[in-house]
Design a protein around this motif. Structure first.
Motif, PDB file in Angstrom:
ATOM      1  N   THR A 123       0.966  -1.023   0.301  1.00  0.00           N
ATOM      2  CA  THR A 123      -0.121  -0.092   0.196  1.00  0.00           C
ATOM      3  C   THR A 123       0.440   1.122  -0.284  1.00  0.00           C
ATOM      4  N   ASP A 124       2.379   1.246  -0.045  1.00  0.00           N
ATOM      5  CA  ASP A 124       2.545   2.120  -0.517  1.00  0.00           C
ATOM      6  C   ASP A 124       2.921   2.689  -1.670  1.00  0.00           C
ATOM      7  N   THR A 125       1.869   2.103  -2.555  1.00  0.00           N
ATOM      8  CA  THR A 125       2.294   2.555  -3.986  1.00  0.00           C
ATOM      9  C   THR A 125       0.434   1.630  -4.796  1.00  0.00           C
ATOM     10  N   MET A 126      -0.301   1.618  -3.756  1.00  0.00           N
ATOM     11  CA  MET A 126      -1.894   1.576  -4.482  1.00  0.00           C
ATOM     12  C   MET A 126      -2.629   1.525  -3.302  1.00  0.00           C
ATOM     13  N   PRO A 127      -3.958   1.667  -3.577  1.00  0.00           N
ATOM     14  CA  PRO A 127      -4.954   1.468  -2.065  1.00  0.00           C
ATOM     15  C   PRO A 127      -4.938   0.370  -1.810  1.00  0.00           C
ATOM     16  N   LYS A 128      -5.811  -0.483  -0.959  1.00  0.00           N
ATOM     17  CA  LYS A 128      -5.126  -1.659  -0.444  1.00  0.00           C
ATOM     18  C   LYS A 128      -6.954  -2.015  -1.280  1.00  0.00           C
ATOM     19  N   ALA A 129      -7.438  -0.772  -2.453  1.00  0.00           N
ATOM     20  CA  ALA A 129      -8.532  -1.471  -2.490  1.00  0.00           C
ATOM     21  C   ALA A 129      -8.509  -1.909  -3.613  1.00  0.00           C
ATOM     22  N   LEU A 130      -7.441  -1.633  -4.461  1.00  0.00           N
ATOM     23  CA  LEU A 130      -6.946  -2.447  -6.088  1.00  0.00           C
ATOM     24  C   LEU A 130      -5.659  -3.822  -5.271  1.00  0.00           C
ATOM     25  N   VAL A 131      -5.443  -4.052  -4.539  1.00  0.00           N
ATOM     26  CA  VAL A 131      -4.591  -5.331  -3.950  1.00  0.00           C
ATOM     27  C   VAL A 131      -5.218  -6.119  -4.302  1.00  0.00           C
ATOM     28  N   PRO A 132      -4.586  -6.764  -5.451  1.00  0.00           N
ATOM     29  CA  PRO A 132      -4.998  -8.143  -6.114  1.00  0.00           C
ATOM     30  C   PRO A 132      -5.020  -9.480  -5.430  1.00  0.00           C
ATOM     31  N   VAL A 133      -6.029 -10.518  -5.260  1.00  0.00           N
ATOM     32  CA  VAL A 133      -5.988 -11.909  -4.839  1.00  0.00           C
ATOM     33  C   VAL A 133      -6.725 -12.758  -5.743  1.00  0.00           C
ATOM     34  N   ASN A 134      -5.760 -13.574  -6.036  1.00  0.00           N
ATOM     35  CA  ASN A 134      -6.301 -14.595  -7.095  1.00  0.00           C
ATOM     36  C   ASN A 134      -6.004 -13.795  -9.277  1.00  0.00           C
ATOM     37  N   GLY A 135      -5.996 -12.441  -8.330  1.00  0.00           N
ATOM     38  CA  GLY A 135      -4.918 -11.355  -9.376  1.00  0.00           C
ATOM     39  C   GLY A 135      -6.364 -10.583  -9.904  1.00  0.00           C
ATOM     40  N   VAL A 136      -7.116 -10.799  -9.124  1.00  0.00           N
ATOM     41  CA  VAL A 136      -8.014  -9.774  -9.408  1.00  0.00           C
ATOM     42  C   VAL A 136      -8.229  -9.234  -7.740  1.00  0.00           C
ATOM     43  N   PRO A 137      -8.614  -7.651  -8.340  1.00  0.00           N
ATOM     44  CA  PRO A 137      -8.080  -6.742  -6.936  1.00  0.00           C
ATOM     45  C   PRO A 137      -9.703  -6.815  -6.073  1.00  0.00           C
ATOM     46  N   LEU A 138      -9.287  -6.713  -4.472  1.00  0.00           N
ATOM     47  CA  LEU A 138     -10.491  -6.773  -3.601  1.00  0.00           C
ATOM     48  C   LEU A 138     -11.721  -5.924  -4.249  1.00  0.00           C
ATOM     49  N   LEU A 139     -11.487  -4.691  -4.624  1.00  0.00           N
ATOM     50  CA  LEU A 139     -12.687  -4.341  -4.777  1.00  0.00           C
ATOM     51  C   LEU A 139     -13.704  -4.515  -6.040  1.00  0.00           C
ATOM     52  N   ASP A 140     -13.529  -5.348  -7.288  1.00  0.00           N
ATOM     53  CA  ASP A 140     -13.570  -5.609  -7.841  1.00  0.00           C
ATOM     54  C   ASP A 140     -13.995  -6.965  -7.507  1.00  0.00           C
ATOM     55  N   LEU A 141     -13.945  -7.883  -6.493  1.00  0.00           N
ATOM     56  CA  LEU A 141     -14.444  -8.991  -6.197  1.00  0.00           C
ATOM     57  C   LEU A 141     -16.049  -8.577  -5.961  1.00  0.00           C
ATOM     58  N   ILE A 142     -15.793  -7.686  -5.082  1.00  0.00           N
ATOM     59  CA  ILE A 142     -16.483  -7.563  -3.794  1.00  0.00           C
ATOM     60  C   ILE A 142     -17.599  -6.625  -4.588  1.00  0.00           C
ATOM     61  N   ILE A 143     -17.584  -5.627  -5.196  1.00  0.00           N
ATOM     62  CA  ILE A 143     -18.585  -5.536  -6.330  1.00  0.00           C
ATOM     63  C   ILE A 143     -19.487  -6.843  -7.595  1.00  0.00           C
ATOM     64  N   ARG A 144     -18.538  -7.538  -7.791  1.00  0.00           N
ATOM     65  CA  ARG A 144     -19.104  -8.351  -8.538  1.00  0.00           C
ATOM     66  C   ARG A 144     -19.870  -9.700  -8.086  1.00  0.00           C
ATOM     67  N   ARG A 145     -19.120  -9.806  -7.018  1.00  0.00           N
ATOM     68  CA  ARG A 145     -19.410 -10.637  -6.195  1.00  0.00           C
ATOM     69  C   ARG A 145     -21.428  -9.865  -5.839  1.00  0.00           C
ATOM     70  N   LEU A 146     -21.845  -9.513  -5.922  1.00  0.00           N
ATOM     71  CA  LEU A 146     -22.954  -8.915  -4.888  1.00  0.00           C
ATOM     72  C   LEU A 146     -23.548  -8.490  -6.080  1.00  0.00           C
ATOM     73  N   MET A 147     -22.681  -7.891  -7.472  1.00  0.00           N
ATOM     74  CA  MET A 147     -23.632  -7.735  -8.261  1.00  0.00           C
ATOM     75  C   MET A 147     -24.648  -9.768  -9.040  1.00  0.00           C
ATOM     76  N   THR A 148     -23.623 -10.307  -8.362  1.00  0.00           N
ATOM     77  CA  THR A 148     -24.585 -11.520  -9.093  1.00  0.00           C
ATOM     78  C   THR A 148     -26.288 -11.728  -7.806  1.00  0.00           C
ATOM     79  N   GLN A 149     -25.894 -11.351  -6.818  1.00  0.00           N
ATOM     80  CA  GLN A 149     -27.001 -11.232  -5.989  1.00  0.00           C
ATOM     81  C   GLN A 149     -27.354 -10.500  -6.165  1.00  0.00           C
TER      82      GLN A 149
END
Length: 356
Positions: A123-149
């Motif tokens: 997080t010295d070079t990026m916000p935690k929202a864009l830290v990737p898990v399995n190559g996908v930013p955390l923010l994308d993981l949350i939003i896309r999962r909620l969209m499916t619901q």
């Protein structure tokens, strides 16, 4: 993507349609486009389309209002008044019809403004929202999962590397569903962040799901949304997880207070609980661990008005639970993973694979 302080609207063909006497054709075209999305079961696209046209109509409203002020021609003035009345209602009526067809809006706020200090040096070079898990930013993981619901409106607050998040969201296909609440000047904590974002939510009746960007879980949010009854002001997702700090509930699962079992500190609006740690009848209260996931009724925004710019949402709940309907919802098989620290990133990948 949009900001709570509305920016300049894009060019619209509404004025051109009127200039050439094509208003009815324009309306029919707009209605057909919305209906097309509905026939294809693309409900979110239908709402996003109407939202965009409402923005265009607002822009045209001010153009007409300006013309109304300048003109001295009586016939022109009557015509412009009718335009204002007509345009201010058409898209809102159409949106209302679509909303009735689709049901109650499912909206969420994602807290993404934190500094992410536990994730340094990432997080010295990026916000935690864009830290990737399995190559996908955390923010994308949350939003896309909620969209499916079924979630269709997202408000994301930003502070640390705010522009990086804004630029990232703008490039995603979900961008039309997102509004940004900018806390670049000062971090406002969970309660203050929600209070600042109040104007970002169009639907004043539908509960707002509150979710941290660095939390992964196994919650079915369609199920959790159904736990929020119309008369509830807030529903807090809790479990029997071991912790140092617990929320206290009566037998009806109404929030009564908070306790730190290490220090013995108790917070509650009820004097007898602060004094004894027991219910009014001398019985032990139910203690559950808060997951950080909760459903918030927009009715509570008015009670936030007397609070400062920066405050905790839990302190807010504890200060009003004696006069608001705030309940706990127990999920016995709840699994929550805090991805806000480096050693949890590898575990996060396993968590996602095991909870698909």
């Amino acid at each position: 993507m949009d900001f709570c302080q509305r920016g300049k609207a894009n060019e619209t063909t509404l004025g051109e349609a009127e200039e050439y006497g094509m208003t009815n054709i324009y309306y029919q075209t707009m209605t057909n486009k919305a209906l097309y999305h509905l026939r294809e079961h693309r409900y979110l696209d239908a709402i996003a389309f109407i939202d965009k046209e409402i923005e265009h109509a607002r822009k045209h409203f001010f153009f007409v209002l300006h013309s109304l002020i300048r003109t001295s021609d009586a016939l022109r003035r009557r015509y412009l008044r009718s335009v204002i009345k007509e345009k201010s209602s058409f898209f809102f009526v159409l949106r209302s019809l679509i909303r009735t067809f689709v049901g109650r809006m499912k909206q969420a706020m994602i807290f993404a403004a934190g500094l992410g200090t536990r994730l340094k040096p990432l997080t010295d070079t990026m916000p935690k929202a864009l830290v990737p898990v399995n190559g996908v930013p955390l923010l994308d993981l949350i939003i896309r999962r909620l969209m499916t619901q079924g979630y269709e409106r997202f408000v994301v607050n930003v502070h640390h590397f705010a522009q990086m998040i804004i630029d990232h969201v703008a490039q995603q296909d979900y961008a039309p569903l997102v509004r940004i609440s900018d806390e670049s000047d000062m971090l406002l904590d969970t309660g203050g962040g929600l209070k600042k974002a109040a104007t970002c939510f169009d639907d004043e009746q539908s509960p707002i799901l509150i979710h941290n960007v660095d939390i992964l879980d196994n919650v079915c949010y369609d199920w959790f949304a159904r736990q929020h009854n119309d008369e509830d002001d807030a529903v807090l997702l809790v479990s029997e997880r071991k912790t140092k700090r617990y929320l206290l509930f009566d037998n009806a699962m109404r929030l009564m207070g908070w306790k730190n079992i290490e220090t013995g500190e108790i917070k509650s609006p009820y004097e007898y609980i602060r004094r004894t740690g027991l219910s009014q009848h001398g019985e032990p209260l139910n203690m559950y661990a808060f997951s950080g996931i909760h459903s918030f009724s927009p009715r509570l925004f008015r009670l936030m008005e007397r609070f400062p710019d920066k405050f905790s949402i839990i302190d807010f709940y504890l200060s009003i639970c004696h006069r608001a309907h705030i309940y706990g919802c127990v999920k016995s098989d709840l699994k929550v993973l805090d991805v806000g620290k480096l050693n949890a990133l590898d575990e996060a990948e396993k968590f996602l694979n095991n909870n698909k």
